[in-house]
Design a protein around this motif. Structure first.
Motif, PDB file in Angstrom:
ATOM      1  N   ILE A  19       0.203  23.435 -46.603  1.00  0.00           N
ATOM      2  CA  ILE A  19      -1.006  23.353 -45.874  1.00  0.00           C
ATOM      3  C   ILE A  19      -2.210  23.903 -45.526  1.00  0.00           C
ATOM      4  CG2 ILE A  19      -2.834  24.986 -43.808  1.00  0.00           C
ATOM      5  CD1 ILE A  19      -0.245  26.846 -43.297  1.00  0.00           C
ATOM      6  N   GLY A  20      -2.804  22.760 -46.893  1.00  0.00           N
ATOM      7  CA  GLY A  20      -4.291  23.351 -47.387  1.00  0.00           C
ATOM      8  C   GLY A  20      -4.219  20.890 -48.121  1.00  0.00           C
ATOM      9  N   THR A  21      -3.145  20.913 -47.904  1.00  0.00           N
ATOM     10  CA  THR A  21      -2.819  19.535 -48.467  1.00  0.00           C
ATOM     11  C   THR A  21      -2.678  18.469 -47.262  1.00  0.00           C
ATOM     12  OG1 THR A  21      -0.145  19.202 -48.899  1.00  0.00           O
ATOM     13  CG2 THR A  21      -1.999  19.544 -51.050  1.00  0.00           C
ATOM     14  N   GLY A  22      -2.658  19.227 -46.046  1.00  0.00           N
ATOM     15  CA  GLY A  22      -3.021  19.345 -44.887  1.00  0.00           C
ATOM     16  C   GLY A  22      -3.920  18.731 -44.444  1.00  0.00           C
TER      17      GLY A  22
ATOM     18  N   LEU B 115      -4.579   5.773 -39.030  1.00  0.00           N
ATOM     19  CA  LEU B 115      -3.555   5.492 -38.701  1.00  0.00           C
ATOM     20  C   LEU B 115      -2.689   5.814 -39.830  1.00  0.00           C
ATOM     21  CD1 LEU B 115      -1.583   5.409 -35.840  1.00  0.00           C
ATOM     22  CD2 LEU B 115      -1.900   2.927 -35.554  1.00  0.00           C
ATOM     23  N   THR B 116      -1.991   4.328 -40.414  1.00  0.00           N
ATOM     24  CA  THR B 116      -1.309   4.257 -41.708  1.00  0.00           C
ATOM     25  C   THR B 116      -1.396   5.662 -42.216  1.00  0.00           C
ATOM     26  OG1 THR B 116      -1.685   1.864 -41.628  1.00  0.00           O
ATOM     27  CG2 THR B 116      -0.915   3.632 -43.221  1.00  0.00           C
ATOM     28  N   ALA B 117      -2.774   5.965 -42.453  1.00  0.00           N
ATOM     29  CA  ALA B 117      -2.815   7.418 -43.359  1.00  0.00           C
ATOM     30  C   ALA B 117      -2.194   8.679 -42.552  1.00  0.00           C
ATOM     31  CB  ALA B 117      -3.780   7.812 -44.123  1.00  0.00           C
ATOM     32  N   ILE B 118      -2.805   8.329 -41.384  1.00  0.00           N
ATOM     33  CA  ILE B 118      -1.593   9.435 -41.154  1.00  0.00           C
ATOM     34  C   ILE B 118       0.207   9.159 -41.194  1.00  0.00           C
ATOM     35  CG2 ILE B 118      -1.186  10.978 -39.089  1.00  0.00           C
ATOM     36  CD1 ILE B 118      -4.419   9.898 -37.787  1.00  0.00           C
TER      37      ILE B 118
ATOM     38  N   SER C 291       0.717  10.830 -44.109  1.00  0.00           N
ATOM     39  CA  SER C 291       0.904  11.926 -44.244  1.00  0.00           C
ATOM     40  C   SER C 291       1.181  12.713 -43.662  1.00  0.00           C
ATOM     41  CB  SER C 291      -0.786  12.359 -44.145  1.00  0.00           C
ATOM     42  OG  SER C 291      -1.422  12.328 -43.011  1.00  0.00           O
ATOM     43  N   PHE C 292       2.421  12.082 -42.956  1.00  0.00           N
ATOM     44  CA  PHE C 292       3.202  13.429 -42.337  1.00  0.00           C
ATOM     45  C   PHE C 292       4.748  12.947 -42.924  1.00  0.00           C
ATOM     46  CE2 PHE C 292       6.544  13.340 -39.301  1.00  0.00           C
ATOM     47  CZ  PHE C 292       6.896  14.183 -38.007  1.00  0.00           C
ATOM     48  N   GLY C 293       4.899  11.908 -43.234  1.00  0.00           N
ATOM     49  CA  GLY C 293       6.058  12.238 -44.302  1.00  0.00           C
ATOM     50  C   GLY C 293       5.888  12.599 -45.934  1.00  0.00           C
TER      51      GLY C 293
ATOM     52  N   THR D 284       3.972  15.982 -45.701  1.00  0.00           N
ATOM     53  CA  THR D 284       4.323  16.874 -45.754  1.00  0.00           C
ATOM     54  C   THR D 284       5.538  16.770 -45.756  1.00  0.00           C
ATOM     55  OG1 THR D 284       2.380  17.112 -44.441  1.00  0.00           O
ATOM     56  CG2 THR D 284       2.969  18.141 -44.198  1.00  0.00           C
ATOM     57  N   ALA D 285       6.505  16.484 -44.251  1.00  0.00           N
ATOM     58  CA  ALA D 285       7.530  16.787 -44.052  1.00  0.00           C
ATOM     59  C   ALA D 285       8.334  17.166 -45.446  1.00  0.00           C
ATOM     60  CB  ALA D 285       8.725  15.966 -42.962  1.00  0.00           C
ATOM     61  N   PHE D 286       8.074  16.084 -46.611  1.00  0.00           N
ATOM     62  CA  PHE D 286       9.445  16.518 -48.092  1.00  0.00           C
ATOM     63  C   PHE D 286       9.059  17.358 -48.638  1.00  0.00           C
ATOM     64  CE2 PHE D 286       9.179  14.880 -52.112  1.00  0.00           C
ATOM     65  CZ  PHE D 286      10.725  15.246 -52.230  1.00  0.00           C
ATOM     66  N   MET D 287       7.236  17.967 -48.160  1.00  0.00           N
ATOM     67  CA  MET D 287       6.890  19.440 -49.074  1.00  0.00           C
ATOM     68  C   MET D 287       7.210  20.401 -48.115  1.00  0.00           C
ATOM     69  SD  MET D 287       2.894  18.356 -50.827  1.00  0.00           S
ATOM     70  CE  MET D 287       2.545  18.580 -48.756  1.00  0.00           C
ATOM     71  N   LEU D 288       7.437  20.371 -47.085  1.00  0.00           N
ATOM     72  CA  LEU D 288       8.253  21.304 -46.004  1.00  0.00           C
ATOM     73  C   LEU D 288       9.221  21.604 -46.899  1.00  0.00           C
ATOM     74  CD1 LEU D 288       6.173  21.264 -42.583  1.00  0.00           C
ATOM     75  CD2 LEU D 288       6.352  22.839 -44.180  1.00  0.00           C
TER      76      LEU D 288
END
Length: 113
Positions: free
Chosen positions: A30-33, A74-77, A80-82, A84-88
């Motif tokens: 969550i902190g990295t997000g 937009l590219t960074a979002i 970061s979504f990818g 975050t999904a990988f880290m989860l």
């Protein structure tokens, strides 16, 4: 408006650093997000808040908004979504194997390399 954005960015960075330094793996994610959202707002603010300028060049317009910060954000979002999904997924797998998300218990020691 820039002062409000600067305060919000500072609050996001502060909360992100606090969460990243915690022991729980979910809080770290969550902190990295939050850190990435703070960086997105920082890029947007540094690019200048457009105001009334149109984002595209049309006939008779001499002043227009710079589209580069929005494209970068937009590219960074998406990235970061990818991430975050990988880290989860990795955190879920670590919890399934070790039955804990405490970083002190997940760290290796000299006996179990």
């Amino acid at each position: 408006m820039e002062l409000v954005m600067a305060i919000l960015i500072g609050v996001l960075f502060t909360a992100a650093v606090y969460l990243i330094l915690s022991r729980s793996l979910l809080k770290i994610i969550i902190g990295t997000g939050l850190l990435s959202h703070g960086a997105h707002l920082l890029i947007l603010t540094m690019g200048g808040l457009g105001g009334l300028a149109p984002p595209v060049i049309s006939e008779g317009v001499t002043d227009f908004a710079d589209p580069l910060p929005q494209a970068l954000i937009l590219t960074a979002i998406v990235i970061s979504f990818g991430v975050t999904a990988f880290m989860l997924v990795m955190a879920y797998r670590a919890f399934a194997v070790h039955k804990t998300d405490d970083m002190n218990q997940l760290k290796g020691n000299d006996e179990h390399d």
